[in-house]
Design a protein around this motif. Structure first.
Motif, PDB file in Angstrom:
ATOM      1  N   ALA A  64       0.851  -1.182   0.000  1.00  0.00           N
ATOM      2  CA  ALA A  64       0.000   0.000   0.000  1.00  0.00           C
ATOM      3  C   ALA A  64       0.891   1.238   0.000  1.00  0.00           C
ATOM      4  O   ALA A  64       1.899   1.266   0.683  1.00  0.00           O
ATOM      5  CB  ALA A  64      -0.873  -0.006   1.248  1.00  0.00           C
ATOM      6  N   ALA A  65       0.473   2.267  -0.736  1.00  0.00           N
ATOM      7  CA  ALA A  65       1.296   3.456  -0.821  1.00  0.00           C
ATOM      8  C   ALA A  65       0.465   4.695  -1.096  1.00  0.00           C
ATOM      9  O   ALA A  65      -0.602   4.620  -1.698  1.00  0.00           O
ATOM     10  CB  ALA A  65       2.336   3.283  -1.930  1.00  0.00           C
ATOM     11  N   GLY A  66       0.987   5.814  -0.644  1.00  0.00           N
ATOM     12  CA  GLY A  66       0.419   7.102  -1.002  1.00  0.00           C
ATOM     13  C   GLY A  66       1.444   7.812  -1.865  1.00  0.00           C
ATOM     14  O   GLY A  66       2.593   7.946  -1.468  1.00  0.00           O
ATOM     15  N   VAL A  67       1.067   8.235  -3.071  1.00  0.00           N
ATOM     16  CA  VAL A  67       2.039   8.795  -4.009  1.00  0.00           C
ATOM     17  C   VAL A  67       1.398   9.910  -4.832  1.00  0.00           C
ATOM     18  O   VAL A  67       0.187   9.930  -5.024  1.00  0.00           O
ATOM     19  CB  VAL A  67       2.596   7.665  -4.923  1.00  0.00           C
ATOM     20  CG1 VAL A  67       1.496   7.051  -5.779  1.00  0.00           C
ATOM     21  CG2 VAL A  67       3.739   8.158  -5.799  1.00  0.00           C
ATOM     22  N   ARG A  68       2.229  10.855  -5.249  1.00  0.00           N
ATOM     23  CA  ARG A  68       1.741  11.919  -6.138  1.00  0.00           C
ATOM     24  C   ARG A  68       2.094  11.560  -7.573  1.00  0.00           C
ATOM     25  O   ARG A  68       3.256  11.265  -7.863  1.00  0.00           O
ATOM     26  CB  ARG A  68       2.351  13.267  -5.747  1.00  0.00           C
ATOM     27  CG  ARG A  68       1.884  14.403  -6.651  1.00  0.00           C
ATOM     28  CD  ARG A  68       2.178  15.759  -6.055  1.00  0.00           C
ATOM     29  NE  ARG A  68       1.459  15.899  -4.781  1.00  0.00           N
ATOM     30  CZ  ARG A  68       1.660  16.893  -3.910  1.00  0.00           C
ATOM     31  NH1 ARG A  68       2.554  17.814  -4.167  1.00  0.00           N
ATOM     32  NH2 ARG A  68       0.975  16.941  -2.796  1.00  0.00           N
ATOM     33  N   ILE A  69       1.099  11.565  -8.440  1.00  0.00           N
ATOM     34  CA  ILE A  69       1.325  11.234  -9.847  1.00  0.00           C
ATOM     35  C   ILE A  69       1.349  12.507 -10.682  1.00  0.00           C
ATOM     36  O   ILE A  69       0.446  13.337 -10.584  1.00  0.00           O
ATOM     37  CB  ILE A  69       0.214  10.304 -10.386  1.00  0.00           C
ATOM     38  CG1 ILE A  69       0.203   8.981  -9.604  1.00  0.00           C
ATOM     39  CG2 ILE A  69       0.403  10.037 -11.880  1.00  0.00           C
ATOM     40  CD1 ILE A  69      -0.891   8.018 -10.055  1.00  0.00           C
ATOM     41  N   VAL A  70       2.397  12.635 -11.477  1.00  0.00           N
ATOM     42  CA  VAL A  70       2.470  13.717 -12.446  1.00  0.00           C
ATOM     43  C   VAL A  70       2.211  13.084 -13.814  1.00  0.00           C
ATOM     44  O   VAL A  70       2.918  12.145 -14.208  1.00  0.00           O
ATOM     45  CB  VAL A  70       3.867  14.387 -12.438  1.00  0.00           C
ATOM     46  CG1 VAL A  70       3.899  15.561 -13.418  1.00  0.00           C
ATOM     47  CG2 VAL A  70       4.245  14.837 -11.034  1.00  0.00           C
ATOM     48  N   ALA A  71       1.197  13.586 -14.508  1.00  0.00           N
ATOM     49  CA  ALA A  71       0.854  13.054 -15.827  1.00  0.00           C
ATOM     50  C   ALA A  71      -0.011  14.065 -16.559  1.00  0.00           C
ATOM     51  O   ALA A  71      -0.732  14.835 -15.917  1.00  0.00           O
ATOM     52  CB  ALA A  71       0.103  11.726 -15.694  1.00  0.00           C
ATOM     53  N   PRO A  72       0.033  14.054 -17.893  1.00  0.00           N
ATOM     54  CA  PRO A  72      -0.829  14.974 -18.646  1.00  0.00           C
ATOM     55  C   PRO A  72      -2.305  14.638 -18.419  1.00  0.00           C
ATOM     56  O   PRO A  72      -2.633  13.494 -18.115  1.00  0.00           O
ATOM     57  CB  PRO A  72      -0.448  14.722 -20.109  1.00  0.00           C
ATOM     58  CG  PRO A  72       0.799  13.910 -20.081  1.00  0.00           C
ATOM     59  CD  PRO A  72       0.874  13.230 -18.768  1.00  0.00           C
ATOM     60  N   GLU A  73      -3.147  15.630 -18.558  1.00  0.00           N
ATOM     61  CA  GLU A  73      -4.606  15.469 -18.577  1.00  0.00           C
ATOM     62  C   GLU A  73      -5.264  15.143 -17.245  1.00  0.00           C
ATOM     63  O   GLU A  73      -6.450  14.833 -17.183  1.00  0.00           O
ATOM     64  CB  GLU A  73      -5.015  14.400 -19.597  1.00  0.00           C
ATOM     65  CG  GLU A  73      -4.797  14.897 -21.029  1.00  0.00           C
ATOM     66  CD  GLU A  73      -5.381  13.946 -22.046  1.00  0.00           C
ATOM     67  OE1 GLU A  73      -6.603  13.779 -22.047  1.00  0.00           O
ATOM     68  OE2 GLU A  73      -4.596  13.381 -22.826  1.00  0.00           O
TER      69      GLU A  73
END
Ligand code: GTP
Ligand code: MG
Length: 458
Positions: free
Chosen positions: A310-319
């Protein structure tokens, strides 16, 4: 076999409770105590969450051996969601349930149950999340002699009889309230069957008393009863969008909780928004940099190649600006699978939104998670809904309310959770005498509406 590839992940634990009852202090204390143990790799900071590893839990539970049956930890630790609050909890949604495996309901022992305590229980029940009660602030019981960071049972034995007596009375208030709500509850060390009784653990987030038991009971319960849920595959990630935020230079980024599988840089991800599915590719994954000193408020984020559930993460992605908080998020192996997953995601989102031309109230909420919680609460009380959607209260909503009012004047209202009212909507509502209910406590919204409704029909 696939069975052999499955491992146990950390249970995802959220903290809920009334304002000022000590949720943040409790999490800070757990982190602080953990850091103070100076275990190598004692705590890992995630985005919106932190992990207390099994070795720390075992060490903290050492003095409990005399009181509690020995347990061997097979879970790798506990993942605590940092941003406590109902809104965050509501967004931890998953079709028919929650991404949270377990919850801590914090109740100030001196104040007992308060409006948001009831609200929290309602949401936990709705989403079928098992929980325990942390009866917090025991150090405030008159005459309490603190024994910092000691197990509750050890400190309790060193209190004067009248102080012990007072604690028991206060605990009984909590247990009695739980009983009224249909739950059996008891002090954790008096429970024989944890599947039938909610554990109440007396703690002080300030002195740390009772924290050893809190962690031991959490770890014990989750690994004993939730093992099947905690198995994860080393396959494509599954998660939920907790929050979307604008990050200067990066555009809109998504803070997500991953509850299954592995998420990698470059993966195709599928999520959804109000206008349709979002299929995009992970540009980068951001996690907090490890720090020696935990109390630094703003920790920098650094790019990582992958995260495992299990993880908490920030995703950088277009749209990602097209996504909605509370939406599911999946990794697809290829374009074809992405299309299938997009269909699934949109079905899930559309199942929460309502658009009819019948009589019923108009419902607006800030995220998919809060909309779902509000809609369910209204349905439970038999209040019909004409339209339910995510977003601020707009002129269009007032027009819907006017139409509904023509069928049944008591339902020509707008109920908004944590949303803005656009100026032209406000004006239009005034013009047509449309009543607006806006609040950030679901329970309060429903109470206000029901009170108004009663007054109208009298
Ligand atoms: P919100 O996030 O606003 O809902 O509040 P919260 O539940 O996170 O409460 P918080 O941790 O901010 O604590 C509220 C106040 O209670 C603070 O002044 C804390 O110092 C105090 N407090 C929390 N836990 C304890 C405790 O165990 N004992 C005592 N004496 N004070 C406590
Ligand atoms: Mg707080």
């Amino acid at each position: 076999s696939s069975q052999q590839q499955r491992k146990l992940r950390q249970p995802i634990v959220v903290v809920l409770g009334h304002v000022d009852h000590g949720k943040t202090t409790l999490l800070d204390k757990i982190r602080g105590t953990t850091v103070a143990l100076k275990e190598p790799g004692a705590i890992t900071q995630h985005v919106g969450a932190s992990v207390v590893p099994a070795s720390v839990i075992e060490k903290l539970a050492e003095p409990l051996k005399k009181f509690l049956p020995r347990f061997k930890l097979i879970i790798p630790g506990l993942l605590f969601i940092d941003t406590p609050g109902h809104e965050v909890f509501s967004n931890l949604r998953r079709r028919g349930g929650s991404v949270a495996d377990f919850a801590i309901l914090v109740v100030d022992i001196m104040e007992g149950f308060q409006p948001q305590t009831y609200e929290a229980i309602e949401i936990l029940r709705q989403r079928r999340v098992p929980f325990l009660v942390a009866a917090n602030k025991i150090d405030r019981i008159p005459g309490w002699k603190p024994h910092p960071d000691q197990p509750f049972l050890i400190s309790y034995r060193m209190q004067k009889p009248e102080v012990q007596q007072r604690l028991e009375e206060l605990l009984w208030n909590i247990i009695g309230e739980m009983y009224k709500l249909g739950f059996r509850a008891d002090r954790f060390d008096r429970i024989k069957d944890f599947t039938k009784t909610v554990a109440v653990v007396p703690v002080s987030a300030k002195t740390g008393e009772g924290i050893p038991e809190l962690l031991a009971v959490l770890a014990g319960l989750t690994q004993q009863y939730l093992q099947k849920r905690l198995m994860y595959a080393e396959g494509p990630a599954k998660g939920v969008v907790l929050e979307l935020r604008e990050q200067p230079g990066l555009g809109v980024v998504a803070d997500v909780i991953i509850y299954d599988g592995i998420l990698r840089k470059g993966d195709i991800i599928v999520t959804g928004g109000l206008e349709g599915p979002v299929i995009t590719r992970v540009r980068s994954l951001l996690m907090p940099k490890p720090l020696v000193e935990i109390r630094t408020a703003k920790r920098e984020l650094e790019s990582v190649d992958e995260v495992v559930a299990a993880a908490g993460v920030r995703i950088v992605a277009p749209e990602l600006e097209k996504a909605v908080a509370g939406a599911p998020i999946f990794v697809a192996r290829d374009e074809e699978e992405a299309k299938e997953l997009a269909k699934k995601v949109m079905e899930e989102i559309e199942a929460i939104r309502i658009r009819t031309d019948k009589e019923g109230v108009i419902v607006k909420a800030d995220t998919l998670g809060t909309l779902e919680a509000l809609v369910e609460a209204l349905k439970k009380r038999g209040i019909p809904i004409r339209v339910a959607d995510v977003g601020p209260i707009a002129k269009r909503d007032v027009i819907e309310a006017v139409a509904s009012k023509q069928i049944n004047k008591y339902y020509g209202v707008i109920i908004g959770f944590n949303v803005k009212v656009l100026p032209e909507a406000e004006e239009e509502a005034r013009k047509h005498g449309i009543k607006l209910f806006v609040h950030n406590i679901i329970y309060k919204l429903i109470e206000d509406f029901e009170k108004w409704y009663k007054e109208q029909i009298e």
